[in-house]
Scaffold this motif. Structure first.
Motif, PDB file in Angstrom:
ATOM      1  N   HIS A 138      -7.369  10.302  -2.199  1.00 16.53           N
ATOM      2  CA  HIS A 138      -6.451  11.411  -2.475  1.00 16.53           C
ATOM      3  C   HIS A 138      -5.009  10.944  -2.580  1.00 16.53           C
ATOM      4  N   GLY A 139      -4.805   9.740  -3.088  1.00 16.86           N
ATOM      5  CA  GLY A 139      -3.442   9.299  -3.374  1.00 16.86           C
ATOM      6  C   GLY A 139      -3.006   8.083  -2.581  1.00 16.86           C
ATOM      7  N   SER A 140      -3.590   7.882  -1.394  1.00 22.80           N
ATOM      8  CA  SER A 140      -3.281   6.662  -0.659  1.00 22.80           C
ATOM      9  C   SER A 140      -4.017   5.488  -1.299  1.00 22.80           C
ATOM     10  N   THR A 141      -3.552   4.287  -0.989  1.00 25.80           N
ATOM     11  CA  THR A 141      -4.186   3.117  -1.605  1.00 25.80           C
ATOM     12  C   THR A 141      -5.659   3.034  -1.206  1.00 25.80           C
ATOM     13  N   GLY A 142      -6.497   2.965  -2.206  1.00 25.19           N
ATOM     14  CA  GLY A 142      -7.941   2.959  -1.996  1.00 25.19           C
ATOM     15  C   GLY A 142      -8.625   2.449  -3.241  1.00 25.19           C
ATOM     16  N   PRO A 143      -9.927   2.660  -3.334  1.00 23.02           N
ATOM     17  CA  PRO A 143     -10.699   2.139  -4.474  1.00 23.02           C
ATOM     18  C   PRO A 143     -10.178   2.598  -5.839  1.00 23.02           C
ATOM     19  N   LEU A 144      -9.533   3.767  -5.873  1.00 20.40           N
ATOM     20  CA  LEU A 144      -9.046   4.269  -7.159  1.00 20.40           C
ATOM     21  C   LEU A 144      -7.702   3.647  -7.550  1.00 20.40           C
ATOM     22  N   SER A 145      -7.049   2.943  -6.606  1.00 22.39           N
ATOM     23  CA  SER A 145      -5.707   2.401  -6.851  1.00 22.39           C
ATOM     24  C   SER A 145      -5.773   1.064  -7.580  1.00 22.39           C
ATOM     25  N   GLU A 146      -4.661   0.726  -8.186  1.00 21.53           N
ATOM     26  CA  GLU A 146      -4.588  -0.549  -8.901  1.00 21.53           C
ATOM     27  C   GLU A 146      -4.564  -1.716  -7.919  1.00 21.53           C
ATOM     28  N   ASN A 147      -5.412  -2.669  -8.182  1.00 19.16           N
ATOM     29  CA  ASN A 147      -5.426  -3.915  -7.424  1.00 19.16           C
ATOM     30  C   ASN A 147      -4.376  -4.834  -8.047  1.00 19.16           C
ATOM     31  N   PRO A 148      -3.288  -5.153  -7.320  1.00 17.35           N
ATOM     32  CA  PRO A 148      -2.210  -5.957  -7.917  1.00 17.35           C
ATOM     33  C   PRO A 148      -2.722  -7.303  -8.436  1.00 17.35           C
ATOM     34  N   ALA A 149      -3.798  -7.786  -7.855  1.00 19.61           N
ATOM     35  CA  ALA A 149      -4.321  -9.098  -8.262  1.00 19.61           C
ATOM     36  C   ALA A 149      -4.953  -9.057  -9.647  1.00 19.61           C
ATOM     37  N   PHE A 160       0.829  -1.204   0.000  1.00 18.32           N
ATOM     38  CA  PHE A 160       0.000   0.000   0.000  1.00 18.32           C
ATOM     39  C   PHE A 160       0.862   1.251   0.000  1.00 18.32           C
ATOM     40  N   ASP A 161       0.258   2.324  -0.478  1.00 18.21           N
ATOM     41  CA  ASP A 161       0.880   3.650  -0.443  1.00 18.21           C
ATOM     42  C   ASP A 161       0.131   4.518   0.546  1.00 18.21           C
ATOM     43  N   LEU A 162       0.862   5.402   1.198  1.00 15.51           N
ATOM     44  CA  LEU A 162       0.211   6.455   1.987  1.00 15.51           C
ATOM     45  C   LEU A 162       0.704   7.802   1.484  1.00 15.51           C
ATOM     46  N   MET A 163      -0.246   8.651   1.194  1.00 18.05           N
ATOM     47  CA  MET A 163       0.067  10.012   0.769  1.00 18.05           C
ATOM     48  C   MET A 163       0.209  10.847   2.032  1.00 18.05           C
ATOM     49  N   ILE A 164       1.309  11.552   2.152  1.00 21.52           N
ATOM     50  CA  ILE A 164       1.510  12.345   3.371  1.00 21.52           C
ATOM     51  C   ILE A 164       2.032  13.746   3.059  1.00 21.52           C
TER      52      ILE A 164
END
Lengths: 374, 374
Positions: free
Chosen positions: B102-113, B31-35
C-alpha cells in the motif's frame, strides 16, 4: 484370545441391475457397490454389521490384499478377530459408497446413457441415497436386519440415517465423532475445499479425464486444509511444535517447518489417489445432511420413530464435530425415551481420534458390542 | 464530548535514503514508508502513539480520503476525537510496513539494483525489521519515545517487539488478540494459504506482473480460508446458520448456502486489491515471530529488560490467537515483576473481534489510555 488381523481379504463388486431413484430426482439405471466382508454370516443372518465410511474412506476396512501388502484397511485396529468389532462374532460388511472412486458406481464409472464416464454428470448423492443403496446391499446379502450399523464422522451420519429410514432393519447404531448436521464453519471449510478444486485450471468443469489431467493443485490444497481441521491444535503442537526441517529459517517460501513438510506429503499423496469429482460430491453430501430439516428442524421429531439402541462417541479435542454435536444427538434420543449410551473420550488428536488406537475408546466400543445379542 | 470521526485525512510517503540491514542479512539501500498521522504532536513529543497493522491492514487507520469516501480507515471505531485512542490527546501514527503493498517499499516497488519492481526478490522481512524501520520513522518524526505502541494480532507482536528492542523508547505497549509465537496449527494454515498462491499457475514464481496476470485464484482461496479462522464458529452460526441463498438445495457445485456467498465475496474482493508476494512475505513474518527463541525459548528472559507498561487484551472465542496465548505474555511479564493489565473480553466473533465495536473492549482501551500520561 489375542487380537490379530483378519488376514488376507478380497474385495467384491456387487452389481445391482435395478434402477435407484436418488433424492435429487435423478435415476441411476444400474449401479455397482464395491464391498468387503469379514467373518461369517450366521444361519439366521442376525450377526451382520455394516461399517460406513467417511469422506476419504472406502470398502477396505480391515485386513490386507496380499502377504506383502504394506497397508491394512483403514479401520484394521477396530475390526478383526477379538477386536472391538469382533469378526469371530460378527459378519462385517464394508462398502464404497455411491459416488465414490474406489470401484462403486461414481464419477469414474461408465454412464450407460453415453458410454463414457459420468465425470461431472454424476449426481450429488445424499446420506439418504447411500442408506437406500445399502438397504439394497442388505437385501442382496440376505440381511433383513443389521445387528449394528457403525461409522465415524460422515459414517456416523449414515448410521443415524439408517435408524431413521429403516427403524426395523437396525438393532444398534454406533455414531462416532459425528453430528446431526454441519455447522456454518464446517460448510465454510467444505466450500473453500471445493473452490480450490473448481478453480484449478486443470478441473475443466469436471471433465479433466478427457483432457488427460487431474486437478492436483486443488485436491492438494483441499486435503491439506481438511487435514488441519481433522487434527487438534494440541496434538499438532505435541507432534510437530515449531520444529524446523533444516537448521535455520530459510527466508524464502520453501519449507521451514516440519508441519509444512507433513501437510505437503499428505496433500500430494491424496491428490494422486482420490478423484476430484468424488471429493466435490461427498463434501456436498456432508453439507446437505440434516435429518431434522424434514421435521421443521426438530431432531427430536426426526428420531421419534427410531427403534435402534445407540452408542454415541465423541472426542474432547474434536473441533470439527465437537462433543456438543454428539450431545445434541444424545439429548434428542433421551427426549424420545430411546436407549442411548454416550462416551466422551479424552483425546489430544481431534477428529482423527476416531481412527486411532485409544484404550478408553476401544474399551467403550468393545464393551458395547459385546452386549449386542446376535 | 461526542465521538466523531477524525474526518478527511491524507497519506504521506516518507523517504528514507539511508540503507536498512534486515534480519536475513539483506540490505535495502533505501525505503519509503507510507504513513498517516492524526492529532497534533505536543511540544515535547510525549503524546505519540504508533498503530501497527496486522496481515491485511495498512497506514489508513482512521478517517476518510474525501467527503464521499465510502469506507473509513480500518480502525476508525477506535481512533478519533474522544474515541478510545483519542486524537484530542494523542498524536497517532499509522504506517504501512515494509514489504507491504500500500505504498511502502515492498514487492511492488522499484528495486534500485534492477530498475524493475522487486516482485519475488523482495526479502522476507521480520517483526524485528519492521520495528527497526518504525524506529527510523520515529526519528524522522522527532519522537524519542512513544507514549504507546498499539496493535492487534500481528500488530500486537510489533508492540511486544518494540518493548524488547527499544525498552527506553516505549512507555506503553498495548498487545491485542496476539501471541508470543504462532502455534503449529497457525503455521499450518499459513502454509496452506501460501501453497494456494505458490501453486496458482498465474503465480509465475512471483513474477506475475511481467506476465500481466495476478494469482487471483490462490489469493482468493488463501483469504477465504483465512477468513474462517478469523471468525468464531458461534458467531458464524449466528450470522449465517445454514441459511440458503436460494429456495432449495441445488444438487450441483454452485452456491447453496449464504456463508459460501459471503466467503466468495471476501475472497474476490481481497484478490483484487492485495499483492500476492506481500501476502507470502507477511505470512512468513508471522511464522518467524518468536522473540523467546533468542533466549533459549524463555519468554520470561526475552521480556526481562522491557520497561513499558502493558495492556494485554484477548477475546474468549478467538481460536486463532486464543486467550491462552495472551496469558503466556501476561505470565512472563508478571514473572519479571512488570506492570501489566489484562482484559479477557467475552465475544462471539473470534479473532476479528479486535476490529469490532464492543463496549467492554472499548472501555478497557479507553480507561487504560486515559491513564497514559503525556
Amino acid at each position: 484370545m489375542s487380537e490379530s488381523s483378519i488376514g488376507i481379504v478380497t474385495a467384491q463388486k456387487i452389481a445391482f441391475d435395478t434402477p435407484i431413484i436418488l433424492q435429487n430426482g435423478d435415476t441411476l439405471p444400474r449401479f455397482d457397490l464395491m464391498i468387503e466382508t469379514y467373518g461369517t454370516l450366521n444361519d439366521n443372518a442376525s450377526n451382520a454389521v455394516l461399517i460406513c465410511h467417511a469422506l476419504s474412506g472406502n470398502h477396505h476396512v480391515a485386513g490386507r490384499y496380499h502377504a506383502s501388502d504394506k497397508y491394512a484397511g483403514w479401520w484394521d485396529n477396530m475390526v478383526g478377530p477379538n477386536k472391538p468389532i469382533d469378526t469371530n462374532k460378527f459378519f462385517v460388511v464394508g462398502l464404497n459408497n455411491l459416488g465414490g472412486c474406489h470401484g462403486s458406481t461414481g464419477p469414474l464409472s461408465e454412464n450407460p446413457a453415453t458410454g463414457k464416464p459420468y465425470a461431472a454428470d454424476f449426481p450429488v448423492v445424499t446420506v439418504k441415497d447411500w442408506v437406500k443403496s445399502q438397504a439394497a446391499l442388505a437385501d442382496y446379502l440376505g440381511i433383513k436386519q443389521w445387528a449394528a450399523v457403525i461409522g465415524g464422522s460422515l459414517g456416523g451420519m449414515q448410521a443415524l440415517q439408517w435408524a431413521i429410514d429403516f427403524p426395523d432393519r437396525i438393532r444398534h447404531a454406533v455414531v462416532i465423532a459425528s453430528s446431526p448436521k454441519l455447522s456454518t464453519q464446517n460448510i465454510a471449510f467444505n466450500d473453500v475445499a471445493r473452490q480450490a478444486i473448481l478453480t484449478d485450471p486443470d478441473f475443466h468443469a469436471g471433465r479433466y479425464a478427457e483432457h488427460g489431467v487431474v486437478p492436483r493443485r486443488g485436491l492438494r490444497i483441499a486435503r491439506m486444509m481438511g487435514h488441519i481441521t481433522y487434527l487438534a491444535e494440541k496434538g499438532l503442537g505435541l507432534k510437530f511444535g515449531r520444529e524446523l526441517k533444516e537448521d535455520a529459517l530459510r527466508f524464502d517460501f520453501g519449507v521451514d517447518f516440519q508441519i509444512e513438510s507433513y501437510l505437503h506429503h499428505q496433500g500430494d499423496k491424496f491428490a494422486e489417489v482420490f478423484d476430484a469429482n468424488t471429493y466435490l460430491i461427498i463434501t456436498k453430501t456432508l453439507d446437505y445432511f440434516d435429518p431434522a430439516a424434514d421435521f421443521s428442524g426438530s431432531l427430536k421429531q426426526a428420531l421419534a420413530k427410531v427403534q435402534a439402541n445407540f452408542l454415541v462417541v465423541s472426542f474432547s479435542s474434536d473441533w470439527r464435530f465437537a462433543p456438543d454435536r454428539s450431545r445434541e444427538i444424545v439429548r434428542a434420543l433421551i427426549q424420545n425415551g430411546k436407549n442411548v449410551s454416550y462416551a466422551e473420550i479424552e483425546s489430544l488428536f481431534g477428529h482423527d481420534a476416531f481412527l486411532l488406537e485409544d484404550t478408553a475408546y476401544m474399551d467403550a466400543m468393545r464393551t458395547y458390542l459385546k452386549n449386542v445379542k446376535v
